[in-house]
Design a protein around this motif. Structure first.
Motif, PDB file in Angstrom:
ATOM      1  N   ALA A  35       0.822  -1.212   0.000  1.00  0.00           N
ATOM      2  CA  ALA A  35       0.000   0.000   0.000  1.00  0.00           C
ATOM      3  C   ALA A  35       0.853   1.258   0.000  1.00  0.00           C
ATOM      4  O   ALA A  35       0.500   2.261  -0.606  1.00  0.00           O
ATOM      5  N   LEU A  36       1.990   1.200   0.700  1.00  0.00           N
ATOM      6  CA  LEU A  36       2.939   2.316   0.679  1.00  0.00           C
ATOM      7  C   LEU A  36       4.303   1.752   0.325  1.00  0.00           C
ATOM      8  O   LEU A  36       4.699   0.698   0.821  1.00  0.00           O
ATOM      9  N   ASP A  37       4.996   2.465  -0.536  1.00  0.00           N
ATOM     10  CA  ASP A  37       6.246   1.935  -1.058  1.00  0.00           C
ATOM     11  C   ASP A  37       7.301   3.040  -1.021  1.00  0.00           C
ATOM     12  O   ASP A  37       7.652   3.613  -2.042  1.00  0.00           O
ATOM     13  N   GLY A  38       7.756   3.352   0.184  1.00  0.00           N
ATOM     14  CA  GLY A  38       8.804   4.362   0.314  1.00  0.00           C
ATOM     15  C   GLY A  38       8.293   5.788   0.257  1.00  0.00           C
ATOM     16  O   GLY A  38       9.006   6.688  -0.178  1.00  0.00           O
ATOM     17  N   ALA A  39       7.081   6.019   0.678  1.00  0.00           N
ATOM     18  CA  ALA A  39       6.526   7.366   0.622  1.00  0.00           C
ATOM     19  C   ALA A  39       7.074   8.228   1.760  1.00  0.00           C
ATOM     20  O   ALA A  39       7.309   7.744   2.861  1.00  0.00           O
ATOM     21  N   GLY A  40       7.277   9.523   1.474  1.00  0.00           N
ATOM     22  CA  GLY A  40       7.734  10.438   2.511  1.00  0.00           C
ATOM     23  C   GLY A  40       7.281  11.845   2.184  1.00  0.00           C
ATOM     24  O   GLY A  40       6.964  12.154   1.033  1.00  0.00           O
ATOM     25  N   LEU A  41       7.210  12.673   3.216  1.00  0.00           N
ATOM     26  CA  LEU A  41       6.866  14.073   2.990  1.00  0.00           C
ATOM     27  C   LEU A  41       7.258  14.880   4.219  1.00  0.00           C
ATOM     28  O   LEU A  41       7.556  14.322   5.278  1.00  0.00           O
ATOM     29  N   THR A  42       7.283  16.184   4.073  1.00  0.00           N
ATOM     30  CA  THR A  42       7.487  17.039   5.241  1.00  0.00           C
ATOM     31  C   THR A  42       6.434  18.141   5.234  1.00  0.00           C
ATOM     32  O   THR A  42       5.981  18.566   4.168  1.00  0.00           O
ATOM     33  N   VAL A  43       6.037  18.543   6.448  1.00  0.00           N
ATOM     34  CA  VAL A  43       5.128  19.678   6.580  1.00  0.00           C
ATOM     35  C   VAL A  43       5.758  20.608   7.596  1.00  0.00           C
ATOM     36  O   VAL A  43       6.140  20.181   8.683  1.00  0.00           O
ATOM     37  N   ALA A  44       5.909  21.875   7.216  1.00  0.00           N
ATOM     38  CA  ALA A  44       6.465  22.844   8.160  1.00  0.00           C
ATOM     39  C   ALA A  44       5.341  23.382   9.034  1.00  0.00           C
ATOM     40  O   ALA A  44       4.181  23.357   8.644  1.00  0.00           O
ATOM     41  N   PRO A  45       5.684  23.883  10.233  1.00  0.00           N
ATOM     42  CA  PRO A  45       4.656  24.502  11.068  1.00  0.00           C
ATOM     43  C   PRO A  45       3.985  25.623  10.285  1.00  0.00           C
ATOM     44  O   PRO A  45       4.637  26.299   9.501  1.00  0.00           O
ATOM     45  N   ASP A  46       2.699  25.802  10.433  1.00  0.00           N
ATOM     46  CA  ASP A  46       1.924  26.845   9.787  1.00  0.00           C
ATOM     47  C   ASP A  46       1.766  26.653   8.288  1.00  0.00           C
ATOM     48  O   ASP A  46       1.275  27.534   7.601  1.00  0.00           O
ATOM     49  N   GLU A  47       2.189  25.515   7.774  1.00  0.00           N
ATOM     50  CA  GLU A  47       2.046  25.282   6.346  1.00  0.00           C
ATOM     51  C   GLU A  47       0.816  24.406   6.107  1.00  0.00           C
ATOM     52  O   GLU A  47       0.479  23.565   6.924  1.00  0.00           O
ATOM     53  N   VAL A  48       0.139  24.628   4.981  1.00  0.00           N
ATOM     54  CA  VAL A  48      -0.957  23.740   4.601  1.00  0.00           C
ATOM     55  C   VAL A  48      -0.490  22.920   3.409  1.00  0.00           C
ATOM     56  O   VAL A  48      -0.200  23.457   2.344  1.00  0.00           O
ATOM     57  N   VAL A  49      -0.368  21.593   3.640  1.00  0.00           N
ATOM     58  CA  VAL A  49       0.156  20.724   2.595  1.00  0.00           C
ATOM     59  C   VAL A  49      -0.939  19.768   2.175  1.00  0.00           C
ATOM     60  O   VAL A  49      -1.641  19.185   3.003  1.00  0.00           O
ATOM     61  N   GLY A  50      -1.081  19.621   0.847  1.00  0.00           N
ATOM     62  CA  GLY A  50      -2.085  18.696   0.330  1.00  0.00           C
ATOM     63  C   GLY A  50      -1.443  17.393  -0.097  1.00  0.00           C
ATOM     64  O   GLY A  50      -0.296  17.369  -0.555  1.00  0.00           O
ATOM     65  N   LEU A  51      -2.188  16.316   0.082  1.00  0.00           N
ATOM     66  CA  LEU A  51      -1.725  15.011  -0.394  1.00  0.00           C
ATOM     67  C   LEU A  51      -2.828  14.483  -1.297  1.00  0.00           C
ATOM     68  O   LEU A  51      -3.968  14.317  -0.856  1.00  0.00           O
ATOM     69  N   ILE A  52      -2.474  14.258  -2.537  1.00  0.00           N
ATOM     70  CA  ILE A  52      -3.511  13.896  -3.495  1.00  0.00           C
ATOM     71  C   ILE A  52      -3.083  12.648  -4.249  1.00  0.00           C
ATOM     72  O   ILE A  52      -1.882  12.336  -4.339  1.00  0.00           O
ATOM     73  N   GLY A  53      -4.047  11.945  -4.743  1.00  0.00           N
ATOM     74  CA  GLY A  53      -3.750  10.732  -5.502  1.00  0.00           C
ATOM     75  C   GLY A  53      -5.025   9.994  -5.774  1.00  0.00           C
ATOM     76  O   GLY A  53      -6.037  10.232  -5.117  1.00  0.00           O
ATOM     77  N   PRO A  54      -5.003   9.101  -6.753  1.00  0.00           N
ATOM     78  CA  PRO A  54      -6.227   8.360  -7.073  1.00  0.00           C
ATOM     79  C   PRO A  54      -6.611   7.409  -5.939  1.00  0.00           C
ATOM     80  O   PRO A  54      -5.824   7.148  -5.029  1.00  0.00           O
ATOM     81  N   ASN A  55      -7.800   6.866  -6.024  1.00  0.00           N
ATOM     82  CA  ASN A  55      -8.235   5.886  -5.030  1.00  0.00           C
ATOM     83  C   ASN A  55      -7.249   4.728  -4.967  1.00  0.00           C
ATOM     84  O   ASN A  55      -6.803   4.234  -5.984  1.00  0.00           O
ATOM     85  N   GLY A  56      -6.901   4.314  -3.757  1.00  0.00           N
ATOM     86  CA  GLY A  56      -5.993   3.186  -3.615  1.00  0.00           C
ATOM     87  C   GLY A  56      -4.536   3.577  -3.728  1.00  0.00           C
ATOM     88  O   GLY A  56      -3.652   2.721  -3.751  1.00  0.00           O
TER      89      GLY A  56
END
Lengths: 635, 295
Positions: free
Chosen positions: A408-429
Motif C-alpha cells: 500500500a505504501l512503497d517508500g513514501a515520505g513528505l514534510t510539513v512545516a509549522p503553519d504550512e498547509v500541505v495537500g496530499l492527493i492521488g487516485p483511489n488506492g
C-alpha cells in the motif's frame, strides 16, 4: 471566566448529579417503605432484595455503562466477595461445624460485618486487578467478544472453586450460613449504601475519567486519535464497579444469611443483566428503573404462576390459563424481557437519559447564554499554542506498508512545516489514507519512520501520537455519537489541557467558529452531515494540535460546501497555530487550500511542489489525471 | 506412552463432537458476527425429540434422522423469530439476543414439559470396545470420528463446490461486498442457520446416545463446549473451529487424567482459564481471522 484547563462545571458535574442521585435513591427508598408497610413480611423481603439488587446493578452500570465493554463476570466478582465476607464474618463456633478444615486458620477469624466487608472488598479488588490487566492486554473495547469470554471465565472459575473447594466454601449442599437471627437487621445500612453508590456512580460518569471512558465506548479508534488511552478509563471504571459489587454481595449474603455456589451464578447474572439493559445500561437512572420494573414484573409473574391470573381485582379462571401460568413463568419473563428489549429497544427504555442532566438542562435554559466570540475575533493572528515552534516540522520518511501481498505504501515520505498547509492527493488506492493511518499509529509500517520536531513517533501508540500533536479527522466520520456537540469538543480540550503545552483554544469559541453554537446541546449522532464534518474539525482543533491531519474533509460535500470548507480549515488551523496535512482526491479542493502538494500513486510520491508546479507535471497528468482532455476539464 | 495413545483416542472421539458444534457456531459468526449462545438449544430440542420418539416405541434408526430434521427446523425457527430482527446490530445486542433465546427455550421446556430428567435407551453397541495392542478403543468413538469425518467432508464439499458455499464464504469474508456482488443476504443467513442445524443435529445424535437422557438445561454444556472450541479456533475461521474442537477434546481428556485428584473437578474451569489466557495474549484466537476495521 473559568480557569482555563478546568472543565468541571460545579453545577453540571457535582451539584446536579448529587441532587439527582438523592432524588433517585429517595424514590426507591420511600416507594419501597410504602410498599413494605402495606404488604407485610413478604413485601418487606422483596423490597430489601430489590434495594440490594439496585446497588449491585449500579455497580454493573459503572463498568458496562461507561465503557461499553460487556462483562458476564461481574457476578463472579460478587461470588468472590460473598464468600470472603461469609468466611470472615460468620462466628468461629459456627464455622467449626460447617468448615472445620478451613485453610490459613480462617475458622478462628471473626470480624464484624463492616470489617468483613472491607476485607472482602480488598480481596475482590485484587481479583479485579488481575482480570482488568487481562482485559486491557486483550484490547477490550465496546462489544468485544474477547472481553465477554475473559469475564465469563471468571464466572465459571469462581463457580467451580465454590463447588470444589469445600474446605473453604462448604460446597454445594451446606454452603456457608450465619446462625439464625444473626443477620442484617433493618434497612438503614442498605439505605446509606444505596445513596452513596448512586452518588458515586453519577459523579464518576460526569468526571474527567468517566468522560474519557464514555468516549472510548462510543468510538475506540477516535478516542485514541484524540489522545485518550482507553485502558485508563476502563481500569478506573472496573475497580470502582467491582468495589460496589463487592459491597452489594456482602450485603446480599448478610441479608439472606447464607451463600451457596449457585447464589452468584447464571441465574443472578441473568437477573442483574436484564435489570441493567431494560432501563438503559448507559444511564444510572435507566439502570435503577430497570431494577424496579424487573422486580415488579418478576413478583407479578411469580404470583400469576402460583395463584393464577389475578390483576387488580380482575381475574381469569380457565384451565388454559392455569395450564399456561405455572412455575417457571418468571424465567420466561426474564428471558423474554431480554429478548424483547434487544430486538425492539436495544438501549433500554431511557437510553442515555439521565435525571440530573435533564434537570440541569432545564435549569440552564431559563438563563440564556451569550453567544461567544468566534475564534477569529479572539485570536485573529493565532493563539500561539506552542511556545517554541522552531524546527518542529513533521517529517515522514520512506514509509512502507504491506497488506498481505499488496504494497500500500512503497517508500513514501513528505514534510510539513509549522503553519504550512500541505495537500496530499492521488487516485483511489494510492495509499493516502494508509499514510495517515501510519502516522497516527493505526497501522504499523514495515519500514520507514516519522517524527515531529526532534520526537520520533514511529512505534508510539495512537494516543501518545495525538498527545504529541498529530491529530486527525476521519474519512468516514467518527464522532462520539452519544455525547453532545459540546462534550465532543470539551473532551478533546480536556485531553489537551493535560497533555498539550501552551495556550488552548476556548471550547465555546471553537464551537461557534465551526458554526455549531445553536446545536451545541445536541447529540453528535443527530447532526446533519455537514455539521458532523465541522464538528470533527472543531474537535481536532480543540486538541491544540501541532499538525491537523484531515482525511477527505469534504467527502460527500457539494462544491459550494467544499469551497466554504477551504476557508474554515485555513482559518481554524491559523487560529490554533497548526500545520495542516490534508488528503483528498478532488483536485480543485486541494489546489485551492494547499501551499504545497504531494502526489501519491501506487504507494510512492511521484511529484511534489506548489499547486501550479504539480498541475504542470506530466507525470501527474499521466498517473493521476489520466487522459489529457480530462485533466483540462477538471483543473 | 500407552496412556497417551489412549488419551489421544478418547480425545478424538470427544473432540469430534465439539468440532461439529463449533463449526455450526463459526458458520453463523462468519455470516452475521453473532456468537450464538442459543446453539445448545438445538441439542435440548433434539433431546426431547429423542425422548418422544423413543416413548413411541421407535429406536435410534428413527430417532437419528428425525433429530437432524428437527434441529434444522429449530435453527431456522430461531433465526426467523429472533435473530433476523437484530441482523447488523451491535455485537452486544446480538450476544444478549442469543442469551434471551437460550433462557426462553429453557424455561418453556421447564414449564410445559418437565423439570425432571427424561430418559431413553442408549443403543446397545455403544459400550462395546475392542483392543488394539494395549489400547482399548470404543466402537462408539470410531463411529463418531468416522461420521464426523464424513460430515466435515460433505460440509467442505458444499462450501467449496456449490454456489451456496461460495456465497457463504464470500459473506463471511466481507458481507457488504458480497451483497454488492449479488449475494442474497437473506438466503445466505438462512442457509447458514440450516447448515448449523444439520451439524448440531449430528452432534446431538452422538451427544444423546452417550447421555441417554435430557433436561431443560441439557443444552448448556454442549453449547459451552462448542463456543469454547470455536473461540480457540478464532470464531470466524471454519477450519479453526474444527481444529479447536479436536484440541478442546484432547485438552479435556489430558487434563482429566493428569490433574491431581483434588483438582480434577476443576477441569472445565482450567480449560476456561486457558482459553481466557489465549484471548489475553492472542485476542484473535489460535487461528487469527484478520478483520481489519475500515478507517
Amino acid at each position: 471566566m473559568k480557569h482555563p484547563g478546568s472543565f468541571a462545571d460545579a453545577r453540571r458535574d457535582v451539584a446536579f448529579p448529587m441532587t439527582g442521585a438523592a432524588l433517585l435513591a429517595a424514590v426507591l427508598i420511600v416507594g419501597g417503605a410504602v410498599y413494605s408497610a402495606a404488604g407485610g413480611a413478604t413485601a418487606d423481603k422483596l423490597v430489601t432484595a430489590m434495594l440490594i439488587d439496585a446497588i449491585m446493578v449500579v455497580g454493573l452500570q459503572i463498568y458496562i455503562g461507561n465503557t461499553g465493554v460487556f462483562s458476564f463476570g461481574h457476578i463472579g466478582f460478587a461470588a468472590v466477595a460473598g464468600y470472603a465476607f461469609a468466611v470472615l464474618a460468620i462466628e468461629p463456633a459456627r464455622k467449626s461445624t460447617v468448615i472445620r478444615n478451613a485453610p490459613w486458620g480462617l475458622n478462628e477469624v471473626h470480624l464484624t460485618p463492616v470489617q468483613a466487608t472491607a476485607v472482602a472488598s480488598l480481596v475482590t479488588l485484587a481479583a479485579a486487578v488481575v482480570v482488568g490487566w487481562g482485559l486491557a492486554r486483550s484490547g477490550a473495547k465496546s462489544g468485544s467478544v474477547s472481553a465477554a469470554v475473559i469475564t465469563l471465565a471468571l464466572l465459571f472459575v469462581t463457580h467451580e472453586l465454590a463447588l470444589n473447594w469445600t474446605d473453604l466454601t462448604g460446597g454445594d449442599r451446606a454452603g456457608l450460613s450465619f446462625r439464625i437471627g444473626n443477620t442484617l437487621e433493618g434497612r438503614t445500612v442498605i439505605y446509606a449504601v444505596l445513596v452513596a453508590v448512586i452518588v458515586v456512580a453519577r459523579l464518576f460518569a460526569q468526571s474527567r475519567i468517566g468522560r474519557l471512558a464514555q468516549a472510548a465506548r462510543e468510538d475506540n479508534l477516535a478516542a485514541r486519535a484524540m489522545g485518550v488511552n482507553p485502558v485508563a478509563g476502563q481500569v478506573a471504571a472496573l475497580l470502582l464497579s467491582v468495589l460496589v459489587v463487592a459491597v452489594a454481595a456482602s450485603l446480599r449474603v448478610y441479608d439472606i444469611g447464607n451463600i451457596t455456589p449457585k447464589f452468584f451464578f447464571f441465574d443472578y447474572t441473568l437477573l442483574t443483566l436484564v435489570m441493567l439493559i431494560v432501563g438503559g445500561r448507559n444511564s444510572v437512572t435507566g439502570a435503577l428503573s430497570g431494577v424496579v420494573i424487573i422486580t415488579a414484573g418478576r413478583e407479578l409473574t411469580r404470583r400469576f404462576a402460583s395463584d393464577g391470573f389475578e390483576f387488580f381485582g380482575a381475574s381469569l379462571d380457565a384451565p388454559v390459563v392455569d395450564w399456561l401460568l405455572r412455575e417457571g413463568l418468571t424465567q420466561i419473563f426474564l428471558g423474554a424481557a431480554m429478548l424483547g428489549f434487544m430486538i425492539l429497544r436495544t438501549n433500554g427504555l431511557l437510553g442515555d437519559w439521565e435525571l440530573d442532566t435533564w434537570l440541569w438542562r432545564r435549569w440552564r435554559r431559563r438563563k440564556p447564554e451569550e453567544r461567544p466570540e468566534p475564534l477569529a475575533e479572539i485570536a485573529p493572528v493565532g493563539l500561539h499554542v506552542e511556545v517554541d515552534r522552531e524546527g518542529a516540522a513533521l517529517e515522514v520518511h520512506d514509509l512502507a506498508v504491506d497488506f498481505g501481498g499488496f504494497r500500500a505504501l512503497d517508500g513514501a515520505g513528505l514534510t510539513v512545516a509549522p503553519d504550512e498547509v500541505v495537500g496530499l492527493i492521488g487516485p483511489n488506492g494510492a495509499g493516502k489514507t494508509t499514510l495517515v493511518n501510519v502516522i497516527t499509529g493505526v497501522v504499523a509500517p514495515s519500514a520507514g519512520w516519522f517524527k515531529v520536531g526532534e520526537r520520533e513517533l514511529t512505534s508510539a501508540p495512537s494516543h501518545d501520537i495525538a498527545r504529541a500533536g498529530l491529530v486527525r479527522t476521519f474519512q468516514n466520520l467518527r464522532l462520539f455519537g452519544a455525547l453532545t456537540v459540546h462534550q465532543n469538543v470539551e473532551l478533546a480540550a480536556r485531553v489537551a489541557a493535560q497533555h498539550r503545552p501552551g495556550n488552548h483554544p476556548p471550547v465555546d469559541a471553537l464551537i461557534a467558529e465551526a458554526g455549531l453554537w445553536d446545536v451545541r446541546g445536541r447529540r453528535a449522532r443527530e447532526l446533519d452531515y455537514g455539521s458532523a464534518r465541522r464538528l470533527e474539525l472543531a474537535r481536532a482543533a480543540a486538541m491544540a494540535p501541532a499538525y491537523l491531519l484531515l482525511d477527505e474533509p469534504t467527502s460527500g460535500m457539494s462544491d459550494a460546501e467544499s469551497a466554504e470548507m477551504i476557508g474554515r480549515i485555513r482559518h481554524m488551523a491559523a487560529a490554533v497555530d497548526a500545520g495542516v496535512l490534508v488528503i483528498d482526491h478532488d483536485l480543485n479542493f486541494i489546489t485551492g487550500i494547499s501551499d504545497r502538494i504531494y502526489v501519491l500513486d501506487q504507494g510512492q510520491v511521484i511529484s511534489a511542489g506548489t499547486p501550479d508546479e504539480v498541475q504542470a507535471d506530466p507525470a501527474v497528468r499521466a498517473a493521476y489525471l489520466g487522459a489529457e482532455s480530462d485533466a483540462e476539464g477538471r483543473a | 506412552m500407552t496412556e497417551l495413545a489412549q488419551n489421544v483416542i478418547d480425545g478424538l472421539g470427544r473432540g469430534s463432537i465439539y468440532a461439529l458444534l463449533a463449526l455450526g457456531i463459526a458458520v453463523i459468526f462468519g455470516v452475521m458476527h453473532l456468537l450464538n449462545f442459543a446453539h445448545g438449544e438445538l441439542i435440548t430440542v433434539s433431546g426431547y425429540v429423542a425422548y418422544w420418539v423413543f416413548s413411541a416405541g421407535l429406536n435410534w434408526y428413527w430417532i437419528a434422522p428425525l433429530v437432524v430434521l428437527v434441529s434444522v427446523g429449530t435453527a431456522l425457527a430461531i433465526e426467523q423469530v429472533a435473530f433476523r430482527w437484530v441482523r447488523g446490530a451491535a455485537d452486544f445486542t446480538m450476544l444478549l439476543t442469543s442469551f434471551g433465546v437460550h433462557f426462553v427455550v429453557q424455561a418453556v421446556f421447564f414449564m410445559y414439559v418437565s423439570a425432571s430428567v427424561r430418559n431413553f435407551d442408549r443403543p446397545r453397541w455403544i459400550t462395546n470396545t475392542f483392543d488394539v495392542g494395549p489400547v482399548t478403543i470404543e466402537v462408539f468413538d470410531v463411529v463418531v470420528v468416522a461420521v464426523t469425518a464424513l460430515t466435515l467432508a460433505a460440509t467442505a464439499a458444499v462450501l467449496l463446490r456449490t454456489m451456496f458455499g461460495l456465497s457463504l464464504r464470500a459473506a463471511a469474508e466481507d458481507f457488504d461486498a458480497a451483497r454488492l456482488m449479488g449475494v442474497k443476504s437473506d438466503r445466505v443467513i438462512r442457509g447458514a442457520f440450516a447448515l448449523s442445524g444439520v451439524l448440531a443435529g449430528i452432534a446431538a445424535i452422538f451427544w444423546l446416545m452417550r447421555a441417554g437422557q435430557t433436561t431443560p438445561s441439557a443444552g448448556i454444556t454442549p453449547m459451552l463446549k462448542g463456543v469454547l472450541a470455536a473461540l480457540i479456533g478464532g470464531l470466524g475461521s471454519l477450519r479453526g473451529a474444527v481444529l479447536g474442537g479436536l484440541l478442546l477434546g484432547l485438552a479435556e481428556v489430558l487434563l482429566r487424567s493428569r490433574l491431581p485428584d483434588g483438582i480434577a473437578g476443576l477441569t472445565d474451569g482450567v480449560v476456561f482459564v486457558l482459553i481466557a489466557l489465549l484471548f489475553i495474549f492472542r485476542p484473535g484466537g489460535l487461528i487469527t481471522v484478520s478483520r481489519a476495521e475500515r478507517v
